[in-house]
Write an enzyme that holds these catalytic residues in place. Structure first.
Site, PDB file in Angstrom:
ATOM      1  N   ASP A  39       0.807  -1.217   0.000  1.00 43.25           N
ATOM      2  CA  ASP A  39       0.000   0.000   0.000  1.00 43.25           C
ATOM      3  C   ASP A  39       0.843   1.272   0.000  1.00 43.25           C
ATOM      4  O   ASP A  39       1.995   1.260   0.427  1.00 43.25           O
ATOM      5  CB  ASP A  39      -0.863   0.038   1.264  1.00 43.25           C
ATOM      6  CG  ASP A  39      -2.054  -0.896   1.172  1.00 43.25           C
ATOM      7  OD1 ASP A  39      -2.059  -1.783   0.298  1.00 43.25           O
ATOM      8  OD2 ASP A  39      -2.970  -0.738   1.998  1.00 43.25           O
ATOM      9  N   HIS A  70       3.621  -2.306   3.236  1.00 49.91           N
ATOM     10  CA  HIS A  70       3.717  -0.939   2.717  1.00 49.91           C
ATOM     11  C   HIS A  70       5.015  -0.751   1.951  1.00 49.91           C
ATOM     12  O   HIS A  70       6.091  -0.830   2.555  1.00 49.91           O
ATOM     13  CB  HIS A  70       3.627   0.069   3.864  1.00 49.91           C
ATOM     14  CG  HIS A  70       2.292   0.048   4.551  1.00 49.91           C
ATOM     15  ND1 HIS A  70       1.993  -0.842   5.552  1.00 49.91           N
ATOM     16  CD2 HIS A  70       1.169   0.774   4.327  1.00 49.91           C
ATOM     17  CE1 HIS A  70       0.737  -0.653   5.931  1.00 49.91           C
ATOM     18  NE2 HIS A  70       0.207   0.319   5.206  1.00 49.91           N
TER      19      HIS A  70
END
Ligand code: NI
Length: 484
Positions: free
Chosen positions: A294, A438
């Site tokens: 993400d 992430h």
């Protein structure tokens, strides 16, 4: 995309006003337009397309997940403009500290939220402007504010917005002129509040006609319900008040304004995104896991793509629109190398705290940017912070997006130790898991080789999210796991 070369790694840029302009787009006025007739939008600032700026990286600061407060800050770093980078970095850290002082990490819902994104009013070797746009939610409403910083490539110095002016006397004169212009409006603006204070004049830039646009934050010069108040001071009046830097910036803003606005690319004109080997793994029988990354693309995303390619592993990326706009080449590469690219909204605000119109705008803007970058339309979205509401689901349905959250996370947002990210990811993995990671966190990217090795050793196959399901995913529905 080919980028023109300039000193210090910067490129001359043009604007994608339809994507990044504030206010409605005007199509007919070019920079050579003398502009003596009525200007439809005098306070509109044109922004450059960050994809055309070489040496630009978008940095991300993030807090969320299990805490009771959300922070997502994105800010640019530009090679060769170190004093500007330092000034911008200091400001976002200051905002973060102030927000953390004002809020509690243990308070009740709705969670307080700080969101910062950025735009570039100007970006050439001679001058760069960074406009930080802050949204703060302290329990009831969003408060929005802007600050604009400037870099002069000739003096190699960075300035707050009042650096565009020749000094305090110029600021006094400007404040008086702005008071006069605001008082002439028949609205609830409190023109008398406009003091010659550099903190009040902290967001200034030039429009394409060379007028100085002065922006005030919500509640600064009148009722909060007025929203952003801005005034354009005509070029002829402002010229004598400018510093050398101000004159340079003004000239460049006029020279680099776009002749026409770029067309928006509608999501319906491109085929739905699909990873190039989707459907080749039967997750009913194979031990599948979906790694999801993400918030990127970020400075380490290219290295992550190298790792995944070398390992022959595929993943799903939920990209933030504003970051994708800065690095469309990385988004294109993700799609090309068999990864699935999904939508993570334009600027990573908690969508469940926005109006329906703003939810749709945030998703649609990111959708357009991603579609333009890879020639395919995303079919998945991950709502920031995993926050889904009825309005979020309705907007997703309308845009043809299935919502994806997660059932396993590496808790990597603030982790500096790659070994710790890897061991948490390994521990959380189970057949059919959707694992949250992430790619804006360097330690995460460093941990990926160990995650790939370790999970492969346990017999896992890495698939994209849609491959976890034997049936196609439905727009507007939420998927948390492929586990049976
Ligand atoms: Ni996120």
């Amino acid at each position: 995309m080919h980028k023109s070369r300039i000193i210090g790694g910067l490129a001359i840029v043009s604007a994608l006003a339809a994507l990044t302009g504030c206010g409605l787009a005007t199509a007919s006025h070019g920079p050579s337009d003398p502009g003596t007739s009525v200007r439809a939008e005098p306070t509109k600032i044109d922004f450059v397309d960050p994809a055309r700026v070489n040496g630009l990286a978008s940095q991300t600061l993030h807090e969320g997940g299990n805490g009771a407060r959300y922070v997502h800050i994105s800010y640019p770093e530009i090679t060769g403009a170190d004093p500007l980078n330092a000034m911008v970095r200091a400001e976002v850290h200051r905002q973060r500290r102030a927000f953390e002082k004002d809020t509690s990490p243990y308070g009740p819902a709705p969670r307080p939220e700080l969101n910062v994104d950025w735009q570039l009013p100007v970006a050439t070797d001679e001058a760069v402007g960074v406009r930080l746009r802050t949204g703060e939610f302290l329990g009831a409403n969003w408060g929005d504010s802007t600050r604009t910083y400037w870099y002069d490539g000739t003096t190699r110095r960075a300035y707050a917005s009042d650096g565009l002016l020749s000094g305090q006397k110029a600021l006094d004169t400007l404040a008086a002129e702005v008071r006069r212009l605001l008082a002439a409006r028949d609205s609830g603006i409190a023109a008398g509040d406009v003091d010659p204070d550099p903190d009040l004049f902290d967001s200034m830039a030039f429009n394409r006609y060379g007028d100085l646009v002065v922006e005030f934050d919500e509640c600064q010069v009148g009722a909060c319900s007025l929203g952003r108040v801005a005034e354009a001071v005509p070029g002829a009046e402002i010229e004598p008040l400018l510093s050398e830097t101000g004159r340079r910036v003004r000239r460049i803003a006029q020279e680099s304004a776009p002749e026409t606005t770029a067309p928006r690319i509608g999501p319906t004109h491109s085929p739905a995104a699909t990873s190039n080997r989707a459907g080749t793994v039967d997750c009913e029988t194979a031990k599948c896991v979906a790694l999801t990354f993400d918030d990127g693309p970020g400075p380490d995303t290219g290295r992550l793509l190298d790792t995944l390619r070398d390992a022959g592993a595929r993943a799903t990326f939920f990209a933030v629109g504003a970051n994708a706009a800065a690095r469309p080449d990385l988004v294109r590469r993700m799609a090309k190398e068999g990864h699935l690219v999904g939508n993570h909204s334009w600027a990573h605000r908690d969508l469940s705290k926005l109006s329906s119109a703003r939810i749709t705008d945030s998703l649609a803007r990111a959708q357009d940017t991603l579609t333009a970058a890879m020639g395919q339309r995303p079919t998945l979205a991950r709502p920031p912070y995993g926050a889904v509401s009825a309005d979020v689901a309705a907007a997703a349905r309308k845009l043809g997006l299935a919502l994806v959250t997660w059932d396993a996370e590496a808790q990597d947002r603030h982790e500096r130790d790659p070994a710790s990210v890897a061991s948490t990811a390994m521990r959380q993995a189970q057949p059919g898991a959707i694992i949250l990671l992430h790619d804006v966190n360097r330690a995460t990217v460093d941990a990926v080789p160990a995650i790939l090795d370790g999970l492969r050793g346990k017999g896992y196959t890495f698939v994209t999210v849609p491959e976890l399901y034997s049936r196609s995913m439905q727009a507007g529905s939420t998927y948390r796991s492929g586990a049976k």
